[in-house]
Design an enzyme around this catalytic site. Sequence first.
Site, short mmCIF file in Angstrom:
data_model
loop_
_atom_site.label_atom_id
_atom_site.label_comp_id
_atom_site.label_asym_id
_atom_site.label_seq_id
_atom_site.Cartn_x
_atom_site.Cartn_y
_atom_site.Cartn_z
CG HIS A 67 -0.21 -26.66 -18.57
ND1 HIS A 67 1.08 -26.66 -18.26
CD2 HIS A 67 -0.70 -25.43 -18.14
CE1 HIS A 67 1.39 -25.91 -17.41
NE2 HIS A 67 0.50 -25.04 -17.68
CB CYS A 77 0.68 -25.91 -11.63
SG CYS A 77 1.00 -24.15 -11.48
CG HIS A 119 -3.49 -23.42 -15.35
ND1 HIS A 119 -3.14 -24.74 -14.72
CD2 HIS A 119 -2.27 -22.99 -15.53
CE1 HIS A 119 -1.74 -24.77 -14.73
NE2 HIS A 119 -1.32 -23.62 -15.42
CG HIS A 154 -0.03 -20.30 -19.14
ND1 HIS A 154 0.01 -19.76 -18.15
CD2 HIS A 154 -0.14 -21.94 -18.71
CE1 HIS A 154 0.24 -20.31 -16.99
NE2 HIS A 154 0.08 -21.86 -17.41
CG HIS A 200 -7.02 -21.82 -29.65
ND1 HIS A 200 -6.38 -20.75 -29.93
CD2 HIS A 200 -8.25 -21.30 -29.05
CE1 HIS A 200 -6.84 -19.60 -29.81
NE2 HIS A 200 -7.83 -19.84 -29.07
CD GLU A 214 3.49 -21.63 -17.33
OE1 GLU A 214 3.74 -22.73 -17.71
OE2 GLU A 214 3.59 -21.20 -16.19
#
EC number: 4.-.-.-
Length: 148
Positions: free
Chosen positions: A27, A37, A41, A43, A78, A130
């Site tokens: 996201h 952010c 990137h 998680h 994914h 996260e």
Amino acid sequence: MIQQIYPAPSHSYRYELNKDMQFAAAHYIPAEEAGKCSRVHGHTYFANLTIAGDELDECGFLIDFAVLKRLVHDRFDHRLLNDDTELFDSKDGSRFPTTEAVARIVCELVQQHLDTRPNRPRCIQVFLRETPTSYVIYRPHPEVRHER
């Protein structure tokens, strides 16, 4: 998944189930103020859903664990969350794919399905980790329960 104790929401339901799952997703937060952010990137999210209710279904479940996994894991795993424009919006800060918003949206998606069930269970908490050091807990406002 590593065993973890999650904060327990207060409720008066007779049954409570918890489903742990993880999903990998990317996201970005479409705001300059988000700093790093604001770049794409990813998680590995760890989620715990808390479902509660007073009645079991015809199989003796509040809800089948597999259904919860399909609703969440299959939707988010994914994926680039920002691409899901049904759920997220790059112009509305309350719908940026922040951990807070993802937790709320997971709760809303699950509750939409639960509302179709005859036993009417409730999603009363979503715990969404996260990173190893950062998580969000989302609890919807309790609705007034009417006795049948």
